[in-house]
Structure formats: structure tokens, C-alpha cells
Design a protein around this motif. Sequence first.
Motif, PDB file in Angstrom:
ATOM      1  N   LYS A 185       0.846  -1.190   0.000  1.00  0.00           N
ATOM      2  CA  LYS A 185       0.000   0.000   0.000  1.00  0.00           C
ATOM      3  C   LYS A 185       0.881   1.239   0.000  1.00  0.00           C
ATOM      4  O   LYS A 185       1.744   1.402   0.856  1.00  0.00           O
ATOM      5  N   LEU A 195      -2.688   0.506  -4.274  1.00  0.00           N
ATOM      6  CA  LEU A 195      -2.122  -0.804  -3.946  1.00  0.00           C
ATOM      7  C   LEU A 195      -1.195  -1.206  -5.092  1.00  0.00           C
ATOM      8  O   LEU A 195      -1.579  -1.155  -6.260  1.00  0.00           O
ATOM      9  N   ASP A 242      -6.780 -11.897  -2.376  1.00  0.00           N
ATOM     10  CA  ASP A 242      -6.035 -10.994  -1.491  1.00  0.00           C
ATOM     11  C   ASP A 242      -6.267  -9.535  -1.878  1.00  0.00           C
ATOM     12  O   ASP A 242      -6.455  -8.672  -1.027  1.00  0.00           O
ATOM     13  N   ARG A 295      -7.868  -6.548   0.243  1.00  0.00           N
ATOM     14  CA  ARG A 295      -7.103  -5.350   0.589  1.00  0.00           C
ATOM     15  C   ARG A 295      -7.794  -4.078   0.121  1.00  0.00           C
ATOM     16  O   ARG A 295      -7.748  -3.042   0.786  1.00  0.00           O
ATOM     17  N   THR A 331      -8.677  -1.353   2.868  1.00  0.00           N
ATOM     18  CA  THR A 331      -7.966  -0.075   2.874  1.00  0.00           C
ATOM     19  C   THR A 331      -8.770   1.055   2.241  1.00  0.00           C
ATOM     20  O   THR A 331      -8.480   2.222   2.482  1.00  0.00           O
TER      21      THR A 331
END
Lengths: 140, 140
Positions: free
Chosen positions: B8, B13, B32, B36, B40
Amino acid sequence: MERVPILKIGDILLVSIQIDMEDQVALQLQEDLADRIVATGCHGVIIDISALDIVDSFVGRTLATIAAISKVLDADTVVVGMRPAVAITLVELGLSLPGIRTALNVELGMEMLARERATDGEDDDEDGVEDTETPAVPTP
Amino acid sequence: MERVPILKIGDILLVSIQIDMEDQVALQLQEDLADRIVATGCHGVIIDISALDIVDSFVGRTLATIAAISKVLDADTVVVGMRPAVAITLVELGLSLPGIRTALNVELGMEMLARERATDGEDDDEDGVEDTETPAVPTP
């Protein structure tokens, strides 16, 4: 031969290590990174090791060498993303990554590098500390 | 099983693909990354493929799937770092990575994402274009 890519983000070179650090890969990375630092004039190197399950003495030495080479080329190095299990194993093995600064993740590593750049007048002082506080690394 | 790390950096990302994209690795990466993005709230995904010698139809499809998943989660995807030889081979194979935006390197990818965020009022328009301009992908 596999090569670890080096990504430039602003004033920072980012290296995400995901493959096994064999001799040739490590040497190639050191060479590539030195070339890129000189070519780009970047002042910071972030090495992400979040993909590594194991950091043994060879990887530790490689990271230390990269940090030392970068330092000579006026770039600071921060190792980020170490897994908790890796940290535990490192200490159990008596390896403490002397001369290597670490941060929890890439963002904190970038902040650390920015802070250091802001206070680069005290760089010489830091170097002295790094050398003297290096703990003895027992060879297993 | 190997896992591709997701880094990040600010609102973005960053994924640097260095290992072979086998089925399980690709599926895990999609999962994943989706996790994420949600965790985030990032609005941009940059996938660096500068370490890849070969981008075949499976990798192309994986990248397209990641871009589609990200889009649904309100994140834009840019693929960066494609090697010249990879681009040539892709076109020769008749693969043109439909629905995938590319940039030359991470920095330009970040600029592209920032520009798109700035003009996100026209997002719907873009989606329409992506769908209609998709070239037919011949199966070898």
C-alpha cells in the motif's frame, strides 16, 4: 536467470523481494540497484521482504551489503514488511541485521526516509552509531 | 504456496508480479487484492509485470479479471512495466489485453490513476468504451 525488478517511485527505489536469494540473484540485485541509484539520483531505497518466509544469514548479509552500497552512493536503505515469524526466528538464530534499518510497511519506510532527508545534517552521527552498536553475530 | 505481496502506497495498492502465474497463485492474488481494496478503501491498483518474460492468455485473463474485480470495488487498475518483447509477442499472438489500461512505469501509472480520480465524473462513459472497443480475442 531471474531478476528482481526495481521500481522508481518519486525519489525512492522500491524493491520487492519474492524469489529465493541465491548468490547470482543477490549479486545481480546489488549491481542493478547501484546502477539505478546512479542513473536516477534517488536518495532512498526500500526493500520489501513481506514475501519471504525465511531470512537466513545470507539474506541478512545481502541486505546489509545493499544498505552499505546505497550509503556510499548517498542513498538510505530501509527494509520493510518483515513477518513476525521471521523476526522471531532471526533473534533466535542470533541474527539482528546489524546496520539495517527497518520499518513496518512501505508507507512508514517512506516516512522514515523523508525524515532522514530532512535532517541529513546529522547523517555522519548516525553512521557512527550504526557501526558501534553492531551486536556480535555468532556464527551457527 | 507462494503469495504475491500487495504493497500500500498512499491511495494505491502496488502488486509486483515476479513468480509464475499458476492457477492457485492467480486465484489467491485476486482474493487478497479484493480483500485489501475493501480493507484499505484504496481507489487504485498498479500491477507491475516488468519481471515477466512471458504474458500468455492465462496471465492476460488474470489481469483482466483483477481489473474487473477492482472496478466493481471502485478501484481503477493500471498494468505497468511491460517489456517491449512481451508487447510484441502479445500482438503477434493476437492478444491485446482488452479492458486493461497500461502505463510505461509505476510513476506514470500513478499519474494516470490520479488523473482518472480527478475526472471520475466521466467514469461511466469510460466503462461503456471499454466494453464496446474490446477486440475479439482469437483462441489459439
